[in-house]
Design an enzyme around this catalytic site. Sequence first.
Site, PDB file in Angstrom:
ATOM      1  N   GLY A   1       0.869  -1.165   0.000  1.00 22.84           N
ATOM      2  CA  GLY A   1       0.000   0.000   0.000  1.00 22.84           C
ATOM      3  C   GLY A   1       0.906   1.214   0.000  1.00 22.84           C
ATOM      4  CD  GLU A   2       2.538   6.168   1.110  1.00 22.80           C
ATOM      5  OE1 GLU A   2       3.707   6.299   0.680  1.00 22.80           O
ATOM      6  OE2 GLU A   2       2.185   6.468   2.251  1.00 22.80           O
ATOM      7  CB  SER A   3       5.513   2.268   3.804  1.00 21.41           C
ATOM      8  OG  SER A   3       6.230   3.219   3.064  1.00 21.41           O
TER       9      SER A   3
ATOM     10  CB  CYS B   1       4.999  -4.063  -1.609  1.00 23.79           C
ATOM     11  SG  CYS B   1       5.638  -2.805  -2.715  1.00 23.79           S
TER      12      CYS B   1
ATOM     13  NE  ARG C   1       7.917   5.014   1.199  1.00 23.65           N
ATOM     14  CZ  ARG C   1       7.248   6.163   1.175  1.00 23.65           C
ATOM     15  NH1 ARG C   1       7.700   7.220   1.831  1.00 23.65           N
ATOM     16  NH2 ARG C   1       6.136   6.268   0.491  1.00 23.65           N
TER      17      ARG C   1
ATOM     18  NE  ARG D   1       5.445   5.379  -6.416  1.00 20.25           N
ATOM     19  CZ  ARG D   1       5.262   6.325  -5.489  1.00 20.25           C
ATOM     20  NH1 ARG D   1       4.142   6.364  -4.807  1.00 20.25           N
ATOM     21  NH2 ARG D   1       6.191   7.209  -5.249  1.00 20.25           N
TER      22      ARG D   1
ATOM     23  CG  HIS E   1       1.925  -6.062  -4.699  1.00 24.13           C
ATOM     24  ND1 HIS E   1       0.998  -5.597  -3.809  1.00 24.13           N
ATOM     25  CD2 HIS E   1       2.788  -5.048  -4.915  1.00 24.13           C
ATOM     26  CE1 HIS E   1       1.273  -4.344  -3.494  1.00 24.13           C
ATOM     27  NE2 HIS E   1       2.356  -3.980  -4.159  1.00 24.13           N
TER      28      HIS E   1
ATOM     29  CD  GLU F   1      -0.774  -8.517  -2.798  1.00 24.71           C
ATOM     30  OE1 GLU F   1       0.300  -9.161  -2.737  1.00 24.71           O
ATOM     31  OE2 GLU F   1      -0.807  -7.275  -2.874  1.00 24.71           O
TER      32      GLU F   1
END
Length: 201
Positions: free
Chosen positions: A49-51, A82, A108, A137, A172, A174
């Site tokens: 997601g967005e860390s 990720c 990142r 990303r 990812h 998943e």
Amino acid sequence: MSLPVVGVLALQGASAAHLAAFASLGVDAREVRSREQLTGLTHLVMPGGESTTIHHLLELFDLRREIVRRHRAGELAIFGTCSGAILLGGDDGEPPPRLGLLDAVLERNAYGRQVDSFTRVVRLEALDAELRCVFIRAPKVREVGPGARVLARDGDEAILISGPGLLAATFHPELTDDSLLHTYFLRPELWNAVAPVFSVG
Ligand code: GLN
């Protein structure tokens, strides 16, 4: 051995696809948004997601300390994918602050911007298998300490690493319909040792 009790951190990011991957294996994983939902878990996925956002929400919902405590007590295996992998590692001097559980440092967005995202079939040496890996990303593993080992590389880049009770992928797993790594995560005896398979050059 008792059955795993699996949770997927569902604060932000790709939690639904992880839940679906476990469901395809017949494993009824639960969403985790509160400390109460951590109770009794043996396995937790920290999704991509967005860390920075996930870091803030971990603090806001007072989950960070409890995840760290339960992991350090040997009660909770964690699979970070990720952003989740970034957060499991050590600090690199850039935000967000990391949990510091995995003896590795990830940078990142190290492949570049969103347009530099890619998919590649990678041979996962330690698993003796091939997997289509989706990098969005994605971070790069910049350091691996003696407490972690590299399980797979894409070219020169370590993309799958483990530590005691920890599994981390820079991609990812998943987002493809192959649940290989979800199956693998539920069997820590396969990946939980610290002896190096590869060393990082
Ligand atoms: N770039 C994101 C971050 O810094 C990670 C992207 C992802 O999880 N796919 O957290």
